[in-house]
Design a protein around this motif. Structure first.
Motif, short mmCIF file in Angstrom:
data_model
loop_
_atom_site.label_atom_id
_atom_site.label_comp_id
_atom_site.label_asym_id
_atom_site.label_seq_id
_atom_site.Cartn_x
_atom_site.Cartn_y
_atom_site.Cartn_z
N LEU A 69 0.85 -1.19 0.00
CA LEU A 69 0.00 0.00 0.00
C LEU A 69 0.88 1.23 0.00
N HIS A 70 0.65 2.13 -0.95
CA HIS A 70 1.38 3.40 -0.98
C HIS A 70 0.52 4.46 -0.30
N SER A 71 1.05 5.04 0.76
CA SER A 71 0.30 6.05 1.51
C SER A 71 1.26 7.02 2.15
N ASP A 72 0.94 8.31 2.06
CA ASP A 72 1.76 9.35 2.69
C ASP A 72 3.23 9.24 2.28
N GLY A 73 3.47 8.88 1.03
CA GLY A 73 4.84 8.85 0.53
C GLY A 73 5.62 7.62 0.90
N GLY A 91 -7.91 3.41 3.43
CA GLY A 91 -6.48 3.10 3.36
C GLY A 91 -6.16 1.69 2.93
N PHE A 92 -7.11 0.76 3.08
CA PHE A 92 -6.82 -0.63 2.74
C PHE A 92 -7.93 -1.29 1.93
N LEU A 93 -9.16 -1.25 2.45
CA LEU A 93 -10.24 -2.00 1.81
C LEU A 93 -10.63 -1.43 0.46
N ARG A 94 -10.68 -0.10 0.35
CA ARG A 94 -11.06 0.50 -0.94
C ARG A 94 -10.03 0.17 -2.03
N ALA A 109 -3.18 3.84 -1.85
CA ALA A 109 -4.18 4.13 -0.81
C ALA A 109 -4.59 5.59 -0.81
N ASP A 110 -3.77 6.47 -1.38
CA ASP A 110 -4.05 7.90 -1.36
C ASP A 110 -4.94 8.35 -2.50
N ARG A 111 -5.10 7.51 -3.51
CA ARG A 111 -5.82 7.89 -4.73
C ARG A 111 -5.25 9.19 -5.28
N GLY A 112 -3.92 9.23 -5.33
CA GLY A 112 -3.22 10.45 -5.71
C GLY A 112 -2.94 10.57 -7.19
N GLY A 113 -3.56 9.74 -8.00
CA GLY A 113 -3.35 9.79 -9.45
C GLY A 113 -4.25 8.77 -10.11
N PRO A 114 -4.10 8.59 -11.40
CA PRO A 114 -5.02 7.71 -12.13
C PRO A 114 -4.80 6.22 -11.90
N VAL A 115 -3.62 5.81 -11.43
CA VAL A 115 -3.30 4.39 -11.31
C VAL A 115 -3.92 3.81 -10.05
#
Length: 454
Positions: free
Chosen positions: A90-94, A187-190, A316-322
Motif C-alpha cells: 500500500l502506498h500512503s503518505d509517501g 487506506g486498505f479495503l477500498r 491508498a491515497d488515490r493520488g493519481g489515475p493508477v
C-alpha cells in the motif's frame, strides 16, 4: 468452413473462456458441439498482445490460486499460475507498507501481517518519498489494524452460505455500518477491492465484496504464466478438431438453430449464448445489459528493476489515475525478454486526456523513481471490461432461459474469471439435463461461483 447443413447437438455462440469451457464439458459427456466466434481468434477479453518479446494483457484481471473452477474445468490441467508475493503493498503518505494474509492455509486464519514501511528515506524531489511520522500506516491505529486482522480471520473462516445470507448494501455503506473505521476503509479495503472488483467507489454488492475479502484472506493473487490468452488457448487446443469456427457472425438464434452471415442456418438441438452481455442482448432482446466498469491497462518497460519485487502495489491515497500496478515480469518472467522489466498499471474509470503523462507522474511517486526513460509499450482501453455488480445482484442469474436456449458468461454470475467458468459449468449441466445426456458428467449442481482465494 461450416457447410449450411452442418448439424451439432449444441451450437455455442462465443469462444471466450465461458463458451470454450462449456464446450469441453458437453463434449466430455458425449454431446457434439460447434463453437462459433465472430472474431478472428478465440478468447474474448482474455487477450494478450505480443510486442517485441513482451506479452501484454488487454484487461489484466487478477486470478486466484484457489478459484475452484480453475481446478475443475477440463482442458486447464496444464495451466500454470504465477502468484504475487503474499499480501499487497500500500502506498500512503509517501511510503509503502505491506499488508495482507499469510500464504499458508493455517496462517490465512491468523492475524493481519504487521504493517512495515519499505521506503523510509526522506527526499525532496517531486514524486519522491517523503518522511512521515513514525507508526503512520494506511490501516489506521494499531487497534484498527488488530480489528481488521480479526475481521479477516473471521471472514476467512465463515461459510460462503452465511456470507450470502447477510443483508445486501453497496459495499462502502455495509463496511461503514459494520463499524469499520473510515481510515481502514479508505487506506486498505477500498484500494484492495478496487483491484479485485475494478470498483474504487465501492458501489458493488456487499455480498460480492465479502466474497472477494473471503477469497483474499484465504489465498494468493496470481496471473497465468504466459498471459491471459493462455486460458482460452488451452481450452481451444484440447477441443476435438472441427469444434471451433472463428470468423462466423451469428445474426439470430432459436432453440433449434442459429443463422449466420457467412454460412446460413445451422441446425442443432440446443443453443448456448456465451458472448458478452451486450451481444447476448442483441441476439435475445429482453436480456438485461448491466453497467460496466471501464479499465485501461498501461504497459511500460525499463532496463531497471523497480524495487517492489513480485508485489501488487496499490495506491491508498488515490493520488493519481493508477489504481494498482506491478512489475509483472517479476511475477511471470515469461512476459518480458531477458534484461527488461515489464510494468503493468491499471487505471479504472474514464482515463484522463493526458493519460501517459499522468500515469508516468503517478508511477514515479508509487515506485519512488524517475519514469522519464520508461518506454510505453501499449495502452489498452476497454470501456466494457467488467460487468458491474451493484445491489441487488443475483449470483445465480438463470442460465436456462427455456428448453433449448441457454446463456452463460461473467454477466450471469460474478464478474470474474471464476464467475465466467462457473456460469459455463451451470449452463452445461442444464443443457445435459434437458437433453437427457449423462455421459461422464456429474449433473448435480456445480460449486457456487465463489472465489475461495483472490
Amino acid at each position: 468452413m461450416l457447410e449450411p447443413t452442418y448439424q451439432a447437438d449444441v451450437v455455442i455462440v462465443g469462444a471466450g473462456i465461458a463458451g470454450l469451457s462449456a464446450a469441453h464439458r458437453l463434449n466430455s459427456a458425449g454431446v457434439t458441439t460447434a463453437v462459433l466466434e465472430a472474431a478472428p481468434c478465440a478468447g474474448g477479453r482474455m487477450a494478450t498482445e505480443k510486442v517485441d518479446g513482451f506479452r501484454l494483457d488487454r484487461v489484466g484481471q487478477l486470478l486466484s490460486t484457489a478459484y475452484p473452477e480453475l481446478r475443475l474445468t477440463p482442458g486447464l490441467d496444464a495451466l500454470v499460475l504465477r502468484p504475487f508475493t503474499p499480501g499487497v503493498l500500500l502506498h500512503s503518505d509517501g511510503r509503502r507498507h505491506r499488508a495482507g494474509a499469510p500464504a499458508n492455509a493455517g496462517g490465512a486464519r491468523g492475524a493481519l501481517h504487521a504493517v512495515r514501511a519499505l521506503a523510509s528515506a526522506p527526499r525532496s524531489a517531486a514524486g519522491a518519498v517523503r518522511s512521515v511520522p513514525r507508526g503512520t500506516a494506511p490501516l489506521g491505529t494499531a487497534v484498527d489494524q488488530a480489528r481488521l486482522g480479526t475481521a479477516l480471520t473471521r471472514i476467512a473462516g465463515t461459510p460462503v452460505e452465511r456470507l450470502l445470507a447477510r443483508p445486501e448494501l453497496p459495499a462502502g455503506q455495509a463496511l461503514a455500518a459494520r463499524g469499520v473505521p473510515a481510515r481502514t476503509i479508505d487506506g486498505f479495503l477500498r484500494p484492495l477491492l478496487a483491484a479485485l472488483l475494478c470498483d474504487p467507489e465501492l458501489t458493488t454488492s456487499s455480498r460480492c465484496a465479502d466474497l472477494a475479502l473471503h477469497a483474499f484472506a484465504r489465498g494468493r493473487l496470481c496471473v497465468p504464466e504466459g498471459g491471459a490468452e493462455v486460458l482460452p488457448e488451452l481450452l481451444a487446443r484440447t477441443l476435438p478438431p472441427g469444434t471451433l469456427h472463428t470468423g462466423v457472425r451469428v445474426t439470430s438464434v432459436s432453440t433449434t438453430s442459429v443463422a449466420t452471415a457467412e454460412h446460413g442456418e445451422i441446425r442443432c438441438r440446443a443453443v448456448l449464448l456465451a458472448t458478452d452481455a451486450r451481444t447476448a442482448a442483441d441476439l435475445l432482446p429482453g436480456l438485461r445489459v448491466p453497467d460496466f466498469h471501464p479499465v485501461t491497462v498501461v504497459h511500460h518497460t525499463t532496463d531497471e528493476v523497480p524495487g517492489t519485487g513480485a508485489s501488487l502495489l496499490l495506491d491508498a491515497d488515490r493520488g493519481g489515475p493508477v489504481a494498482h500496478t506491478a512489475v509483472v515480469s517479476e511475477v511471470d518472467p515469461t512476459r518480458a525478454p531477458a534484461g527488461r522489466s515489464l510494468v503493468s498499471s491499471t487505471v479504472l474509470g474514464r482515463p484522463p486526456a493526458d493519460l501517459d503523462t499522468a500515469v508516468r507522474t503517478h508511477l514515479s511517486r508509487l515506485y519512488g523513481t524517475s519514469t522519464r526513460r520508461w518506454e510505453t509499450l501499449a495502452v489498452h482501453y476497454t470501456p466494457e471490461a467488467v460487468p458491474a455488480m451493484r445491489p441487488p445482484h443475483d449470483l445465480r442469474r438463470p442460465v436456462r432461459l427455456m428448453a433449448g436456449l441457454y446463456v452463460c458468461g461473467d454477466h450471469r454470475d460474478t464478474s470474474t474469471v471464476q464467475g465466467a467458468l462457473h456460469s459455463a459449468h451451470r449452463a452445461a449441466s442444464a443443457v445435459l439435463r434437458d437433453l437427457g445426456a449423462t455421459g461422464s458428467m456429474h449433473l448435480a449442481d456445480p460449486p457456487r461461483s465463489i472465489p475461495r482465494a483472490a
